[in-house]
Design a protein around this motif. Sequence first.
Motif, PDB file in Angstrom:
ATOM      1  N   GLU A 329       0.694  -1.250   0.079  1.00 15.37           N
ATOM      2  CA  GLU A 329      -0.092  -0.058  -0.002  1.00 15.37           C
ATOM      3  C   GLU A 329       0.999   1.398   0.127  1.00 15.37           C
ATOM      4  O   GLU A 329       0.403   2.320  -0.598  1.00 15.37           O
ATOM      5  N   LEU A 330       2.243   1.269   0.585  1.00 14.36           N
ATOM      6  CA  LEU A 330       2.723   2.517   0.676  1.00 14.36           C
ATOM      7  C   LEU A 330       3.485   2.713  -0.561  1.00 14.36           C
ATOM      8  O   LEU A 330       3.676   3.750  -0.856  1.00 14.36           O
ATOM      9  N   GLU A 331       3.995   1.565  -1.093  1.00  8.59           N
ATOM     10  CA  GLU A 331       4.357   1.784  -2.492  1.00  8.59           C
ATOM     11  C   GLU A 331       3.391   2.323  -3.623  1.00  8.59           C
ATOM     12  O   GLU A 331       3.546   3.138  -4.344  1.00  8.59           O
ATOM     13  N   PHE A 332       2.335   1.936  -3.445  1.00  9.14           N
ATOM     14  CA  PHE A 332       1.105   2.298  -4.194  1.00  9.14           C
ATOM     15  C   PHE A 332       0.975   3.880  -4.114  1.00  9.14           C
ATOM     16  O   PHE A 332       0.558   4.531  -5.249  1.00  9.14           O
ATOM     17  N   ILE A 333       0.766   4.541  -2.929  1.00  6.13           N
ATOM     18  CA  ILE A 333       0.614   5.879  -2.598  1.00  6.13           C
ATOM     19  C   ILE A 333       1.989   6.768  -2.714  1.00  6.13           C
ATOM     20  O   ILE A 333       1.496   7.970  -3.030  1.00  6.13           O
ATOM     21  N   LEU A 334       3.067   6.166  -2.627  1.00  8.73           N
ATOM     22  CA  LEU A 334       4.385   7.002  -3.053  1.00  8.73           C
ATOM     23  C   LEU A 334       4.619   7.006  -4.522  1.00  8.73           C
ATOM     24  O   LEU A 334       5.195   8.099  -5.005  1.00  8.73           O
ATOM     25  N   HIS A 335       4.210   6.071  -5.268  1.00  8.99           N
ATOM     26  CA  HIS A 335       4.649   6.139  -6.843  1.00  8.99           C
ATOM     27  C   HIS A 335       3.625   6.141  -7.605  1.00  8.99           C
ATOM     28  O   HIS A 335       3.879   6.082  -8.965  1.00  8.99           O
ATOM     29  N   ASN A 336       2.532   6.415  -7.213  1.00 10.50           N
ATOM     30  CA  ASN A 336       1.334   6.604  -8.306  1.00 10.50           C
ATOM     31  C   ASN A 336       0.751   7.955  -8.272  1.00 10.50           C
ATOM     32  O   ASN A 336      -0.126   8.345  -7.334  1.00 10.50           O
ATOM     33  N   SER A 337       1.137   8.762  -9.288  1.00 10.31           N
ATOM     34  CA  SER A 337       0.757  10.121  -9.162  1.00 10.31           C
ATOM     35  C   SER A 337      -0.694  10.262  -9.591  1.00 10.31           C
ATOM     36  O   SER A 337      -1.104  11.291  -8.804  1.00 10.31           O
ATOM     37  N   ARG A 338      -1.402   9.447 -10.239  1.00 10.86           N
ATOM     38  CA  ARG A 338      -2.862   9.462 -10.474  1.00 10.86           C
ATOM     39  C   ARG A 338      -3.449   9.456  -9.124  1.00 10.86           C
ATOM     40  O   ARG A 338      -4.475  10.276  -8.606  1.00 10.86           O
ATOM     41  N   VAL A 339      -3.090   8.362  -8.340  1.00 15.45           N
ATOM     42  CA  VAL A 339      -3.746   8.123  -7.156  1.00 15.45           C
ATOM     43  C   VAL A 339      -3.691   9.352  -6.053  1.00 15.45           C
ATOM     44  O   VAL A 339      -4.385   9.762  -5.316  1.00 15.45           O
ATOM     45  N   ILE A 340      -2.215   9.828  -5.925  1.00 11.11           N
ATOM     46  CA  ILE A 340      -2.051  10.930  -5.117  1.00 11.11           C
ATOM     47  C   ILE A 340      -3.018  12.219  -5.577  1.00 11.11           C
ATOM     48  O   ILE A 340      -3.333  12.847  -4.368  1.00 11.11           O
ATOM     49  N   GLU A 341      -3.034  12.410  -6.732  1.00 10.25           N
ATOM     50  CA  GLU A 341      -4.001  13.414  -7.219  1.00 10.25           C
ATOM     51  C   GLU A 341      -5.343  13.137  -6.841  1.00 10.25           C
ATOM     52  O   GLU A 341      -6.022  14.063  -6.286  1.00 10.25           O
ATOM     53  N   GLU A 342      -5.766  12.161  -6.811  1.00 14.28           N
ATOM     54  CA  GLU A 342      -7.361  11.750  -6.631  1.00 14.28           C
ATOM     55  C   GLU A 342      -7.495  11.832  -4.915  1.00 14.28           C
ATOM     56  O   GLU A 342      -8.580  12.363  -4.457  1.00 14.28           O
ATOM     57  N   VAL A 343      -6.414  11.352  -4.238  1.00 16.13           N
ATOM     58  CA  VAL A 343      -6.475  11.319  -2.756  1.00 16.13           C
ATOM     59  C   VAL A 343      -6.596  12.763  -2.484  1.00 16.13           C
ATOM     60  O   VAL A 343      -7.657  13.250  -1.449  1.00 16.13           O
TER      61      VAL A 343
END
Length: 374
Positions: A329-343
């Motif tokens: 999960e940490l890798e997902f939120i650290l390296h996924n720019s689309r997810v970061i913007e959505e969050v």
Amino acid sequence: MRYYLIAGEASGDLHGSNLVKEMYKLDAGASLRGWGGDLMQAAGVVLAKHYRETAFMGFIEVVKNLPAILKNLKFCKEDIVAFNPDVLVLIDYPGFNLRIGNWAKQKGFKIVYYISPQVWAWKESRVKLIKQVVDKMLVILPFEKDFFKKWNYEVEYVGHPLIQVIDDFKKTSHPLQLQRGSVSNQPIVALLPGSRKQEINNTLPIMLEVVKNFPSHQFVIAQSPGQTATFYEPFFSGINNVFLSGVGQTYALLSVATAALVSSGTATLETALFNVPQVVCYKTSAISYRVAKALIKIKYISLVNLILDKKLVTELIQHQLTPDNIVKELEFILHNSRVIEEVKHNYQQLRNLLDQQQNASARAASIIVGFIKD
């Protein structure tokens, strides 16, 4: 006027301290006594008991400490009678505060409850007691007003006090201070394992197991005001790239963090209001978990997901809280720019929901002081 306040944990101490500051503006001659922490004491409350002596978490932990809890209840009642307040202000902490409130009502004291117990999550029947005992209920979550309306009980929504607290913090510079050493230019992952010893013992060792998987990041543990630095040292001794913040540095840490691992509670909301992507981590004793699972009827445990009524941040609960799952999960939120913007987009929606009233602490203080004067 004489006010007796009771807060039993770090978040209650924070909100209680800001409430007290606003109360003094409206009642300069106020006399305030009660239970809380360093922040309430600094704001002008004469402490009868510090919350570090009273914070027990989980069903089995409460049973183990029942003699101490009963002793605290007895002491609190005696202290209230001796102080003879014009109003008793209960701040969250329902297991203790509802018992004190029930007793105090029978003794003829006026009672205001600031930050409602989470009766919408479990033990909804407690609303019947609240209606009998509490003269005025002040709620801070937008859906709570409608919840209590179902029970034909009028409450006042004052907005969430964290909005003002965090906005005020962001207006000035607050460099991150550590217990020792200094962070480098590597991105920071904040670790917020809770404020009670039980929480920290249950979650922090698992959080720290993932550090070796992120050599390009540094990890900073947020020190709880109720715990000493020496309490934390055995957890991360010998692990590279792990630091401990100073007391009162959680906001400074979140303001520079790239991501966070957060225990459930107010910290999930604070992390969201600093726009930090997070993974919610929660673990308790096996018995406490089984009892809670049988009683609690909400879909989520984090305030972020509860208020938005959808799964925005991942919740790793009990057996799901493993190093492998945290790494994923940490890798997902650290390296996924689309997810970061959505969050972050959803975090803004969250803020909008909570910011319908301006300065919740001031509004709550006005209601409390006005209630007594009237």
